[in-house]
Design an enzyme around this catalytic site. Structure first.
Site, mmCIF file in Angstrom:
data_model
loop_
_atom_site.group_PDB
_atom_site.id
_atom_site.type_symbol
_atom_site.label_atom_id
_atom_site.label_comp_id
_atom_site.label_asym_id
_atom_site.label_seq_id
_atom_site.Cartn_x
_atom_site.Cartn_y
_atom_site.Cartn_z
ATOM 1 N N TRP A 1 43.118 47.306 36.582
ATOM 2 C CA TRP A 1 42.016 48.079 37.176
ATOM 3 C C TRP A 1 42.532 49.367 37.808
ATOM 4 O O TRP A 1 41.907 50.419 37.668
ATOM 5 C CB TRP A 1 41.217 47.244 38.180
ATOM 6 C CG TRP A 1 40.513 46.092 37.535
ATOM 7 C CD1 TRP A 1 40.654 44.768 37.818
ATOM 8 C CD2 TRP A 1 39.535 46.145 36.468
ATOM 9 N NE1 TRP A 1 39.851 44.007 37.010
ATOM 10 C CE2 TRP A 1 39.158 44.820 36.179
ATOM 11 C CE3 TRP A 1 38.964 47.184 35.742
ATOM 12 C CZ2 TRP A 1 38.224 44.503 35.194
ATOM 13 C CZ3 TRP A 1 38.032 46.870 34.748
ATOM 14 C CH2 TRP A 1 37.669 45.553 34.481
ATOM 15 N N ASP B 1 39.152 50.374 45.805
ATOM 16 C CA ASP B 1 38.348 49.536 44.926
ATOM 17 C C ASP B 1 38.424 48.125 45.507
ATOM 18 O O ASP B 1 39.457 47.470 45.440
ATOM 19 C CB ASP B 1 38.945 49.593 43.508
ATOM 20 C CG ASP B 1 38.248 48.631 42.533
ATOM 21 O OD1 ASP B 1 37.336 47.891 42.958
ATOM 22 O OD2 ASP B 1 38.627 48.629 41.347
ATOM 23 N N LYS C 1 30.888 40.331 42.061
ATOM 24 C CA LYS C 1 31.899 39.391 42.584
ATOM 25 C C LYS C 1 31.801 39.301 44.104
ATOM 26 O O LYS C 1 32.669 39.781 44.778
ATOM 27 C CB LYS C 1 33.307 39.862 42.221
ATOM 28 C CG LYS C 1 33.557 39.999 40.747
ATOM 29 C CD LYS C 1 34.600 41.060 40.468
ATOM 30 C CE LYS C 1 34.786 41.270 38.991
ATOM 31 N NZ LYS C 1 35.309 42.611 38.710
HETATM 32 C C1 LIG Z 1 35.707 43.619 37.909
HETATM 33 C C2 LIG Z 1 36.490 44.722 38.463
HETATM 34 C C3 LIG Z 1 36.282 46.058 38.080
HETATM 35 C C4 LIG Z 1 35.300 46.455 36.994
HETATM 36 O O1 LIG Z 1 34.035 46.405 37.453
HETATM 37 P P1 LIG Z 1 32.794 46.894 36.577
HETATM 38 O O2 LIG Z 1 31.685 46.798 37.568
HETATM 39 O O3 LIG Z 1 32.670 45.947 35.432
HETATM 40 O O4 LIG Z 1 33.057 48.278 36.129
HETATM 41 C C5 LIG Z 1 37.017 47.031 38.705
HETATM 42 N N1 LIG Z 1 37.918 46.738 39.639
HETATM 43 C C6 LIG Z 1 38.161 45.461 40.025
HETATM 44 C C7 LIG Z 1 39.153 45.184 41.091
HETATM 45 C C8 LIG Z 1 37.451 44.424 39.446
HETATM 46 O O5 LIG Z 1 37.677 43.154 39.827
#
Ligand SMILES: *Cc1c(COP(=O)(O)O)cnc(C)c1O
Length: 355
Positions: A100, A168, A192
């Site tokens: 990511w 993030d 999540k």
């Molecule tokens: C799942 C995830 C993403 C991607 O998220 P999307 O909403 O599908 O773009 C980005 N960063 C992390 C840490 C993730 O767990």
């Protein structure tokens, strides 16, 4: 029969959230309309949006005079592009802790100069880099707080002095007590721990917005345009935001302190069991282990087959590891109870008596 869902995302949400969401699909608040057919300009939805935006700040212990919360589209992935588009002028620092982060880096490189100031690539992303130093001024520094795929997590964050910090937090937001005020921008895909897939939470420090590139050409990628429109520049993801609000209320009712403490108990119970089980190898280094995503491998194929058959028998779902690293991953998001983790650890103990 409802399965116990250890999936990494979209993931388990509280049963009460599923129930209330289902009710609203049939009749929202006795208005005689489904949430799915309501105008986003209706007072009912404007209230949902406003409550969700302010509840986010309240749960993060942030003041509405210094921070603002948005529910945008495009997932965390769109933020990989929107962040450099808005804030990258001279150079930005990125910390590479896996896939990511790398995706964020590769989007930023299309906009300007990027320096990877720390990386755990050398050890296969089994750890979080230590001694992260900022050598000179950057427009911002970017990190991924929890690495969903590898099961690593920043326990505490390095200090970056004057440099604005962007995180993030897609997979560990609202899972523990954090000093959210240390960040200038926080973003997370909803699926999540916030709610269903569809919306993306972005929390921005108002001061930081002064740094926005004036050359922005695309209105839809401009944070200021979204803020000015009260997070309704176009039709928002109504249902996803509504269900996220239900979940945020659930988080508030339980309290982040008690959620944090249960999440710690869940993670220790599972890690302790993995450690004492000889045929299981935890993936992440002990000092970098995530309390949200627990990764491990079962090297012996016959042990793995036995474990798989027990999981199936007990209706445990979503334990397969990410396709990049294989193995197994148990995601312990907020709505997954301690008793569900206990079912998994009891099952491991049971398999243990047969190997
Ligand atoms: C799942 C995830 C993403 C991607 O998220 P999307 O909403 O599908 O773009 C980005 N960063 C992390 C840490 C993730 O767990």
């Amino acid at each position: 029969m409802k399965k116990i869902n250890f999936g990494a995302g979209p993931c388990i949400l509280p049963q009460s959230v599923f129930d209330l969401a289902a009710e609203a699909v049939f009749d929202f608040d006795h208005l005689g309309l489904s949430i799915l057919e309501m105008s986003h300009r209706s007072q009912a939805f404007v209230d949902i949006m406003e409550e969700a935006r302010s509840l986010v700040l309240e749960l993060m212990d942030l003041d509405a005079s210094t921070y603002t919360a948005l529910f945008l589209h495009g997932g965390a992935s769109q933020q990989f592009a929107m962040i450099p588009y808005n804030f990258l002028k001279k150079s930005a620092a990125y910390i590479d802790t896996g896939v990511w982060s790398q995706k964020a880096i590769s989007e930023a490189e299309k906009v300007g100069r990027v320096e990877t100031i720390a990386s755990s690539k050398e050890d296969g992303y089994k750890s979080i880099p230590s001694n992260i130093q900022i050598e000179h001024a950057y427009d911002y520094v970017h990190l991924t707080s929890n690495n969903t795929i590898y099961g690593t997590q920043f326990d505490t964050f390095p200090s970056f002095d004057e440099t604005p910090v962007i995180a993030d937090m897609s997979s560990d937001i609202f899972s523990r007590l954090r000093n959210y005020a240390a960040f200038d921008l926080i973003y997370a895909g909803a699926q999540k721990n916030i709610g269903p897939a569809g919306t993306t939470l972005v929390v921005i420090k108002k001061d930081f917005l002064r740094q926005v590139n004036e050359l922005n050409r695309f209105k839809f990628l401009d944070y200021n345009a979204h803020i000015k429109a009260e997070s309704m520049l176009n039709t928002p993801t109504v249902f996803s935001i509504f269900v996220s609000l239900l979940n945020l209320r659930w988080i508030k009712d339980r309290g982040l302190t008690s959620i944090f403490s249960e999440n710690q108990q869940k993670a220790s119970l599972l890690y302790d069991t993995l450690e004492k089980t000889e045929w299981i190898l935890p993936f992440a280094e002990p000092s970098s282990r995530s309390s949200m995503n627990v990764t491990f491998t079962i090297p012996d194929a016959s042990h793995a087959a036995l474990f798989d058959s027990y999981c199936k028998k007990h209706d445990l779902h979503g334990l397969k590891g990410h396709r990049f690293i294989g193995g197994y991953r148990a995601s312990l998001y907020n709505a997954l109870s301690l008793s569900s983790v206990k079912i998994l650890t009891d099952l491991i103990d049971e398999v243990n008596t047969h190997v």
